[in-house]
Motif scaffolding. Structure first.
Motif, PDB file in Angstrom:
ATOM      1  N   ASP A  13      30.497  15.238 -41.421  1.00  0.00           N
ATOM      2  CA  ASP A  13      31.691  14.421 -41.183  1.00  0.00           C
ATOM      3  C   ASP A  13      31.899  14.176 -39.683  1.00  0.00           C
ATOM      4  O   ASP A  13      31.486  14.988 -38.859  1.00  0.00           O
ATOM      5  CB  ASP A  13      32.917  15.131 -41.782  1.00  0.00           C
ATOM      6  N   GLU A  14      32.548  13.068 -39.375  1.00  0.00           N
ATOM      7  CA  GLU A  14      32.863  12.683 -37.986  1.00  0.00           C
ATOM      8  C   GLU A  14      31.594  12.683 -37.116  1.00  0.00           C
ATOM      9  O   GLU A  14      31.549  13.273 -36.036  1.00  0.00           O
ATOM     10  CB  GLU A  14      33.935  13.616 -37.392  1.00  0.00           C
ATOM     11  N   THR A  42      34.996   9.718 -46.059  1.00  0.00           N
ATOM     12  CA  THR A  42      34.848  11.124 -46.462  1.00  0.00           C
ATOM     13  C   THR A  42      35.015  11.257 -47.976  1.00  0.00           C
ATOM     14  O   THR A  42      34.286  11.998 -48.633  1.00  0.00           O
ATOM     15  CB  THR A  42      35.865  12.002 -45.708  1.00  0.00           C
ATOM     16  N   GLY A  94      40.166  13.448 -39.239  1.00  0.00           N
ATOM     17  CA  GLY A  94      39.936  13.610 -40.671  1.00  0.00           C
ATOM     18  C   GLY A  94      41.101  14.048 -41.538  1.00  0.00           C
ATOM     19  O   GLY A  94      41.049  13.914 -42.747  1.00  0.00           O
TER      20      GLY A  94
HETATM   21 MG    MG Z   1      37.061  11.225 -42.902  1.00  0.00          MG
END
Ligand code: MG
Ligand code: ATP
Length: 511
Positions: free
Chosen positions: A120-121, A47, A261
């Motif tokens: 993300d993810e 990230t 995250g």
């Molecule tokens: Mg991450």
């Protein structure tokens, strides 16, 4: 067969054709996009690196799996001097002249054009319930460069999808900064073995409060708690309290609501249990989730860069096995029909209720091998409840069915029914809630605060969806929602009580 019948059947078949979903987004297909996949385990800087490209771009969108994470990125990016707005189902914070946006994945636009998008993810594409939101983003985003962050379980599917869309795919493989170590000894069932920087993982609200009570009774540690029904603001306040080094709150007791995250000062993850109730049955926590949760320990830049994982008493072998074994590859990812597809299908079956329409479309549709249709049990429960509400257009009904509501919370469901009735009668929906008098001193009052916050959250979501003309009390709802989140935080700091079972299950989850 009569010609008319043939036409009707042809139309039905066409409406149920959900193959080639890459063609649903012609504007994205008109672009040649560059997809960069940051692929690797937790705590490996995926990230961080994607955000560097996002911040450096002239315009960008960051798509988060959680409201909490969207808020965190919004703050982080603005703090570095890049103007960034925030958009979640419940809140919009417009920053003047912002060229960047942090949003929850369900809220991302497939109309707007960005230089860089971050998803993300991305392994959540294979999630049985929410997967379609990630698939939609990957297929539909209008961005020159799309950064995907995730583990390698969806790598093959993403290769296949990029071949279908004609996008260029570049894969960056990552390694974890510091290896995660499994402690050979469990806590042997003693809370006295809890240490500063521990996160005790449990999977029900009741268990969370029981563990907090036990730790605060038998040790000198104070606990922060995080679980799904707490407002994101309260979760965040609890996370910050835990992260600050010089206070007495040095233990976190939380569900996997913190699992994705987030960066917390966790030294050791202690699984109280590795069995989870999924609403129908109890089963072992899947290895992918175990990895994701354990991966919160020993984050780079935190107070504890060397991460440990163990269990409270049992299941150490299962934990070790989950962490050692490679991730299972996802063969398919989630898909869900768009409203326009549902509408076209509905025109063939005007006599069907909304619920039956959904069932029929999902049962008869044709899809490619790469995809599955996402589960939508919540939607069906709401659709059932709203069947008696007349005068809602298909689109409005669809909107109410998407509203975020915990269908097991009957009080929240009653409010949703009231909102839908008000809307169908007058298109003017009031909030209908009183501000609670103070913080909670017992679990009943605490549950009441949680429910009120959930109802406000739903009101704010509906206001965004249907417009403030129809849901005019947005200001009051926002203020009350912030105040209740604050009261929940105060209640957690002041109170320590025996928890109640929130919902009556058919087939009680073993605690
Ligand atoms: Mg991450
Ligand atoms: N190059 C770097 N310099 C400084 N800090 C970094 C760097 N890369 C990552 N970090 C920090 O390390 C921590 C973990 O990084 P990051 O959140 O990017 O990991 P991740 O691979 O996305 O993990 P997860 O899969 O759990 O989301 C973060 O606090 C991040 O700010």
């Amino acid at each position: 067969m009569a010609a008319d019948d043939l036409t009707a059947r042809d139309l039905m078949m066409a409406a149920a054709d959900l193959t080639a979903p890459q063609t649903w987004y012609p504007s994205a297909r008109a672009m040649r996009r560059r997809v960069v996949y940051h692929c690797g385990p937790t705590n490996s800087g995926k990230t961080h690196n994607a955000l560097a490209s996002f911040s450096a771009a002239k315009s960008g969108v960051y798509c988060s799996p959680l409201r909490l994470l969207a808020m965190e990125i919004f703050d982080k990016v603005n703090a570095t001097g890049v103007s960034c707005s925030l958009r979640t189902g419940q809140e919009v914070k417009e920053v003047a002249f912002a060229s960047h946006l942090a949003c929850t994945i369900e809220m991302v636009s497939t109309e707007e054009i960005y230089e860089v998008a971050v998803v993300d993810e991305v392994q959540m594409m294979a999630d049985p319930v929410r997967g379609s939101a990630w698939t939609r983003a990957l297929l539909g985003l209008r961005a020159e460069e799309i950064h995907l962050c995730g583990d390698d379980s969806v790598l093959s599917v993403i290769r296949k999808i990029c071949a279908d869309t004609g996008d260029d795919l570049l894969v960056h493989q990552y390694e974890r900064f510091k290896p995660l170590v499994v402690e050979e000894n469990t806590l042997r069932g003693y809370f006295q073995n809890i240490r500063s920087g521990d996160w005790v993982v449990a999977f029900s609200r009741k268990k969370i409060f029981e563990i907090k009570l036990a730790i605060e009774t038998y040790t000198h540690h104070k606990c922060c708690v995080i679980y799904g029904a707490l407002p994101p603001e309260t979760r965040r306040q609890q996370a910050e309290l835990f992260n600050q080094e010089h206070n007495e709150y040095d233990v976190l007791v939380a569900t996997d609501a913190v699992g994705m995250g987030l960066n917390l000062n966790i030294r050791r993850v202690v699984f109280y249990t590795l069995i989870k109730y999924d609403g129908e049955k109890t089963a072992s926590v899947p290895a992918s989730l175990v990895k994701q949760i354990a991966g919160r320990a020993g984050r780079r830049g935190s107070a504890y860069p060397h991460g440990l994982a163990t269990t409270f008493k049992y299941d150490l072998c299962y934990l070790t096995r989950c962490l050692e074994e490679p991730l299972e590859e996802a063969e398919k990812v989630g898909l869900f029909p768009t409203f326009e597809q549902l509408e076209m299908f509905a025109s063939q079956f005007p006599e069907l209720t909304f619920n039956n329409l959904l069932n029929k479309l999902c049962d008869t549709c044709r899809i490619d091998d790469t995809y599955f249709i996402c589960q939508h049990d919540n939607m069906k429960k709401v659709a059932d409840m709203l069947e008696g509400v007349h005068g809602l257009s298909l689109k409005s009904r669809y909107g109410f069915c998407l509203a975020p509501v915990n269908t097991r919370n009957s009080e929240a469901m009653d409010h949703l029914l009231r909102f839908a009735n008000n809307y169908s009668e007058s298109h003017y929906v009031t909030m209908g809630l009183e501000m609670p008098s103070g913080y909670a001193t017992n679990d009943t009052q605490f549950l009441d605060l949680e429910t009120k916050h959930q109802v406000l959250s739903m009101y704010l979501w509906l206001a965004q969806h249907f417009g403030e003309d129809n849901f005019p009390h947005v200001q009051e709802a926002q203020t009350m929602s912030t105040n209740i989140a604050d009261l929940l935080g105060q209640s957690l700091a002041k109170g320590c009580w025996k928890p109640q079972l929130r919902y009556q299950f058919i087939g009680q989850p073993p605690e």
